[in-house]
Design a protein around this motif. Structure first.
Motif, PDB file in Angstrom:
ATOM      1  N   LEU A 190       0.852  -1.186   0.000  1.00  0.00           N
ATOM      2  CA  LEU A 190       0.000   0.000   0.000  1.00  0.00           C
ATOM      3  C   LEU A 190       0.889   1.237   0.000  1.00  0.00           C
ATOM      4  O   LEU A 190       1.707   1.414   0.896  1.00  0.00           O
ATOM      5  CB  LEU A 190      -0.902   0.009   1.236  1.00  0.00           C
ATOM      6  CG  LEU A 190      -1.919  -1.124   1.354  1.00  0.00           C
ATOM      7  CD1 LEU A 190      -2.629  -1.052   2.691  1.00  0.00           C
ATOM      8  CD2 LEU A 190      -2.928  -1.078   0.210  1.00  0.00           C
ATOM      9  N   LYS A 191       0.738   2.093  -1.020  1.00  0.00           N
ATOM     10  CA  LYS A 191       1.606   3.266  -1.107  1.00  0.00           C
ATOM     11  C   LYS A 191       1.260   4.295  -0.045  1.00  0.00           C
ATOM     12  O   LYS A 191       2.133   4.962   0.506  1.00  0.00           O
ATOM     13  CB  LYS A 191       1.504   3.876  -2.505  1.00  0.00           C
ATOM     14  CG  LYS A 191       2.106   2.980  -3.585  1.00  0.00           C
ATOM     15  CD  LYS A 191       2.082   3.655  -4.935  1.00  0.00           C
ATOM     16  CE  LYS A 191       2.737   2.766  -5.997  1.00  0.00           C
ATOM     17  NZ  LYS A 191       2.695   3.407  -7.340  1.00  0.00           N
ATOM     18  N   LYS A 192      -0.036   4.462   0.217  1.00  0.00           N
ATOM     19  CA  LYS A 192      -0.479   5.414   1.233  1.00  0.00           C
ATOM     20  C   LYS A 192      -1.589   4.786   2.054  1.00  0.00           C
ATOM     21  O   LYS A 192      -2.396   4.015   1.533  1.00  0.00           O
ATOM     22  CB  LYS A 192      -0.993   6.707   0.582  1.00  0.00           C
ATOM     23  CG  LYS A 192       0.067   7.523  -0.141  1.00  0.00           C
ATOM     24  CD  LYS A 192      -0.553   8.802  -0.697  1.00  0.00           C
ATOM     25  CE  LYS A 192       0.502   9.652  -1.420  1.00  0.00           C
ATOM     26  NZ  LYS A 192      -0.104  10.895  -1.965  1.00  0.00           N
ATOM     27  N   TYR A 193      -1.615   5.129   3.330  1.00  0.00           N
ATOM     28  CA  TYR A 193      -2.698   4.658   4.192  1.00  0.00           C
ATOM     29  C   TYR A 193      -2.727   5.495   5.464  1.00  0.00           C
ATOM     30  O   TYR A 193      -1.734   6.120   5.835  1.00  0.00           O
ATOM     31  CB  TYR A 193      -2.542   3.176   4.537  1.00  0.00           C
ATOM     32  CG  TYR A 193      -1.212   2.804   5.139  1.00  0.00           C
ATOM     33  CD1 TYR A 193      -0.968   2.944   6.509  1.00  0.00           C
ATOM     34  CD2 TYR A 193      -0.179   2.305   4.341  1.00  0.00           C
ATOM     35  CE1 TYR A 193       0.250   2.605   7.051  1.00  0.00           C
ATOM     36  CE2 TYR A 193       1.048   1.968   4.883  1.00  0.00           C
ATOM     37  CZ  TYR A 193       1.254   2.124   6.237  1.00  0.00           C
ATOM     38  OH  TYR A 193       2.475   1.789   6.780  1.00  0.00           O
ATOM     39  N   HIS A 194      -3.892   5.538   6.072  1.00  0.00           N
ATOM     40  CA  HIS A 194      -4.039   6.164   7.382  1.00  0.00           C
ATOM     41  C   HIS A 194      -3.915   5.076   8.451  1.00  0.00           C
ATOM     42  O   HIS A 194      -4.166   3.897   8.182  1.00  0.00           O
ATOM     43  CB  HIS A 194      -5.408   6.838   7.511  1.00  0.00           C
ATOM     44  CG  HIS A 194      -5.657   7.910   6.493  1.00  0.00           C
ATOM     45  ND1 HIS A 194      -4.942   9.085   6.440  1.00  0.00           N
ATOM     46  CD2 HIS A 194      -6.568   7.977   5.482  1.00  0.00           C
ATOM     47  CE1 HIS A 194      -5.384   9.838   5.456  1.00  0.00           C
ATOM     48  NE2 HIS A 194      -6.373   9.183   4.849  1.00  0.00           N
ATOM     49  N   VAL A 195      -3.563   5.474   9.662  1.00  0.00           N
ATOM     50  CA  VAL A 195      -3.497   4.542  10.786  1.00  0.00           C
ATOM     51  C   VAL A 195      -4.439   5.020  11.882  1.00  0.00           C
ATOM     52  O   VAL A 195      -4.410   6.193  12.281  1.00  0.00           O
ATOM     53  CB  VAL A 195      -2.065   4.415  11.344  1.00  0.00           C
ATOM     54  CG1 VAL A 195      -2.068   3.599  12.638  1.00  0.00           C
ATOM     55  CG2 VAL A 195      -1.153   3.745  10.312  1.00  0.00           C
ATOM     56  N   MET A 196      -5.270   4.105  12.342  1.00  0.00           N
ATOM     57  CA  MET A 196      -6.130   4.353  13.500  1.00  0.00           C
ATOM     58  C   MET A 196      -5.619   3.459  14.632  1.00  0.00           C
ATOM     59  O   MET A 196      -5.605   2.233  14.497  1.00  0.00           O
ATOM     60  CB  MET A 196      -7.588   4.005  13.148  1.00  0.00           C
ATOM     61  CG  MET A 196      -8.556   4.114  14.296  1.00  0.00           C
ATOM     62  SD  MET A 196     -10.235   3.663  13.743  1.00  0.00           S
ATOM     63  CE  MET A 196     -11.137   3.832  15.280  1.00  0.00           C
ATOM     64  N   GLU A 197      -5.171   4.064  15.721  1.00  0.00           N
ATOM     65  CA  GLU A 197      -4.605   3.298  16.829  1.00  0.00           C
ATOM     66  C   GLU A 197      -5.650   3.073  17.914  1.00  0.00           C
ATOM     67  O   GLU A 197      -6.365   3.993  18.307  1.00  0.00           O
ATOM     68  CB  GLU A 197      -3.396   4.023  17.433  1.00  0.00           C
ATOM     69  CG  GLU A 197      -2.186   4.050  16.521  1.00  0.00           C
ATOM     70  CD  GLU A 197      -0.938   4.545  17.240  1.00  0.00           C
ATOM     71  OE1 GLU A 197      -1.061   5.001  18.396  1.00  0.00           O
ATOM     72  OE2 GLU A 197       0.157   4.462  16.647  1.00  0.00           O
ATOM     73  N   VAL A 198      -5.720   1.836  18.399  1.00  0.00           N
ATOM     74  CA  VAL A 198      -6.639   1.491  19.484  1.00  0.00           C
ATOM     75  C   VAL A 198      -5.863   0.708  20.544  1.00  0.00           C
ATOM     76  O   VAL A 198      -4.706   0.343  20.348  1.00  0.00           O
ATOM     77  CB  VAL A 198      -7.846   0.670  18.970  1.00  0.00           C
ATOM     78  CG1 VAL A 198      -8.679   1.495  18.002  1.00  0.00           C
ATOM     79  CG2 VAL A 198      -7.378  -0.613  18.293  1.00  0.00           C
ATOM     80  N   GLY A 199      -6.521   0.422  21.663  1.00  0.00           N
ATOM     81  CA  GLY A 199      -5.810  -0.133  22.805  1.00  0.00           C
ATOM     82  C   GLY A 199      -5.850  -1.625  22.978  1.00  0.00           C
ATOM     83  O   GLY A 199      -5.181  -2.157  23.858  1.00  0.00           O
ATOM     84  N   SER A 200      -6.644  -2.335  22.173  1.00  0.00           N
ATOM     85  CA  SER A 200      -6.739  -3.786  22.342  1.00  0.00           C
ATOM     86  C   SER A 200      -7.141  -4.439  21.025  1.00  0.00           C
ATOM     87  O   SER A 200      -7.673  -3.778  20.120  1.00  0.00           O
ATOM     88  CB  SER A 200      -7.766  -4.140  23.420  1.00  0.00           C
ATOM     89  OG  SER A 200      -9.083  -3.840  22.971  1.00  0.00           O
ATOM     90  N   VAL A 201      -6.897  -5.747  20.923  1.00  0.00           N
ATOM     91  CA  VAL A 201      -7.314  -6.488  19.730  1.00  0.00           C
ATOM     92  C   VAL A 201      -8.832  -6.499  19.623  1.00  0.00           C
ATOM     93  O   VAL A 201      -9.392  -6.414  18.524  1.00  0.00           O
ATOM     94  CB  VAL A 201      -6.750  -7.928  19.763  1.00  0.00           C
ATOM     95  CG1 VAL A 201      -7.281  -8.752  18.589  1.00  0.00           C
ATOM     96  CG2 VAL A 201      -5.223  -7.905  19.732  1.00  0.00           C
ATOM     97  N   ASP A 202      -9.520  -6.602  20.767  1.00  0.00           N
ATOM     98  CA  ASP A 202     -10.984  -6.543  20.741  1.00  0.00           C
ATOM     99  C   ASP A 202     -11.470  -5.249  20.094  1.00  0.00           C
ATOM    100  O   ASP A 202     -12.423  -5.246  19.304  1.00  0.00           O
ATOM    101  CB  ASP A 202     -11.540  -6.636  22.166  1.00  0.00           C
ATOM    102  CG  ASP A 202     -11.557  -8.059  22.686  1.00  0.00           C
ATOM    103  OD1 ASP A 202     -11.467  -8.987  21.868  1.00  0.00           O
ATOM    104  OD2 ASP A 202     -11.656  -8.242  23.914  1.00  0.00           O
ATOM    105  N   ALA A 203     -10.827  -4.128  20.433  1.00  0.00           N
ATOM    106  CA  ALA A 203     -11.213  -2.844  19.847  1.00  0.00           C
ATOM    107  C   ALA A 203     -10.919  -2.824  18.352  1.00  0.00           C
ATOM    108  O   ALA A 203     -11.715  -2.291  17.557  1.00  0.00           O
ATOM    109  CB  ALA A 203     -10.482  -1.700  20.547  1.00  0.00           C
ATOM    110  N   GLN A 204      -9.793  -3.410  17.932  1.00  0.00           N
ATOM    111  CA  GLN A 204      -9.501  -3.518  16.501  1.00  0.00           C
ATOM    112  C   GLN A 204     -10.641  -4.231  15.769  1.00  0.00           C
ATOM    113  O   GLN A 204     -11.109  -3.779  14.721  1.00  0.00           O
ATOM    114  CB  GLN A 204      -8.211  -4.308  16.267  1.00  0.00           C
ATOM    115  CG  GLN A 204      -6.917  -3.584  16.586  1.00  0.00           C
ATOM    116  CD  GLN A 204      -5.725  -4.449  16.246  1.00  0.00           C
ATOM    117  OE1 GLN A 204      -5.326  -5.296  17.038  1.00  0.00           O
ATOM    118  NE2 GLN A 204      -5.175  -4.264  15.054  1.00  0.00           N
ATOM    119  N   ILE A 205     -11.054  -5.350  16.319  1.00  0.00           N
ATOM    120  CA  ILE A 205     -12.114  -6.150  15.685  1.00  0.00           C
ATOM    121  C   ILE A 205     -13.417  -5.361  15.634  1.00  0.00           C
ATOM    122  O   ILE A 205     -14.109  -5.337  14.600  1.00  0.00           O
ATOM    123  CB  ILE A 205     -12.291  -7.480  16.440  1.00  0.00           C
ATOM    124  CG1 ILE A 205     -11.025  -8.338  16.292  1.00  0.00           C
ATOM    125  CG2 ILE A 205     -13.513  -8.239  15.931  1.00  0.00           C
ATOM    126  CD1 ILE A 205     -10.998  -9.567  17.182  1.00  0.00           C
TER     127      ILE A 205
END
Length: 301
Positions: A219-234
């Motif tokens: 991926l040449k460009k992408y945004h990142v959203m940071e969260v605190g747990s794998v559950d939150a990622q899901i």
């Protein structure tokens, strides 16, 4: 003779650099904190701290090193003595991340409580890096971690390989657009934008591994959203906010998401396992708990 309680108070005072905060942390009164410091300075015949502003003297810095080592050795010694004595009362302390504890430890803990009702299980819900420090200092008897880096003074035993996957729609279309931006590809509005990758924060070992592997997504460009747990990622990926990069085993209990999962076969695998201190004496109770955890892992694969 230096009292061990004075040393414990002094180490806490050096950490908090405040008499009131130290008293609260140790469940003591502030006058007792001051008394312990006075008794320690009288016994050692040296000034250990300057109060305004707070700082350790050169003697205080030297004592702090010895005090921390002494307290750790005593804690390790007590843990080994408990194991040798086949402790059937007291507390067994485990350190593990949220996703490991939720998916792999609940059933083994239930079996443990049934067979060892006199032993309380205490869980530090923390990151793999923090679990490592807790086991090193004997504040945890056992740690479950991903990608253990260090050996001494710890011993790591692998329980399973960890593979990675992407959860969320649009990853393949984003990759196609990155590979050939001029190509006309029918895409949904979200997929036409720069992708959002939902990742754990930078203070986790898992994020370190993912960051090294991200170039493999092409991926040449992408945004990142940071969260605190794998559950939150899901949860955020399921809600359509982007693509989460997560361990494959974290999705085994979510069959309704299978159509949104892309195995990341090019990502390097890592290890999930447990850590103990080198030469640590393992009690019969700990050995049995590890067998139950291993059984749970075999069932989940």
């Amino acid at each position: 003779m230096i009292d061990i309680h004075w040393l414990n108070t002094f180490v806490a005072l050096a950490k908090h650099q405040h008499f009131g905060k130290t008293a609260a942390a140790l469940h003591m009164t502030q006058p007792n904190v001051s008394l312990h410091l006075k008794q320690l300075e009288q016994t050692t015949r040296v000034k250990l701290i300057e109060r305004n502003p707070f700082r350790l003297t050169q003697a205080g810095e030297r004592l702090l090193q010895s005090a921390e080592n002494t307290l750790m050795e005593l804690q390790i010694c007590q843990a080994d003595l408990n194991a040798i004595n086949e402790l059937n009362r007291g507390t067994l302390t485990i350190a593990a991340s949220d996703i490991i504890s939720r998916l792999l430890l609940i059933s083994p803990f239930q079996s443990f409580k049934k067979d060892y009702p006199g032993i309380d299980l205490s869980l530090f819900n923390t990151t793999s890096s923090q679990a490592t420090e807790l086991v090193k200092s004997a504040k945890a008897d056992l740690g479950f971690v991903i990608a253990q880096k260090e050996s001494q003074p710890l011993h790591f035993t692998e329980l399973r390989q960890v593979k990675w996957c992407a959860l969320g729609n649009g990853l393949s279309r984003w990759q196609a657009l990155s590979a050939n931006p001029s190509q006309i590809i029918p895409v949904e509005p979200l997929a036409a934008e720069e992708p959002t990758l939902i990742l754990l924060g930078h203070d986790t070992r898992t994020r370190e591994l993912i960051d090294m592997a991200l170039p493999l997504l092409n991926l040449k460009k992408y945004h990142v959203m940071e969260v605190g747990s794998v559950d939150a990622q899901i949860d955020w990926a399921e809600a359509g906010f982007g693509v989460a990069i997560v361990p494959s085993f974290s999705l085994h209990s979510k069959p309704h998401l299978q159509t949104q999962i892309t195995p990341l076969t090019d990502f390097p695998t890592t290890s999930l396992g447990y850590i103990v201190r080198q030469n640590q004496v393992l009690s019969r109770a700990i050995k049995q708990l590890l067998r139950w955890v291993d059984d749970e892992i075999q069932r989940s694969q």
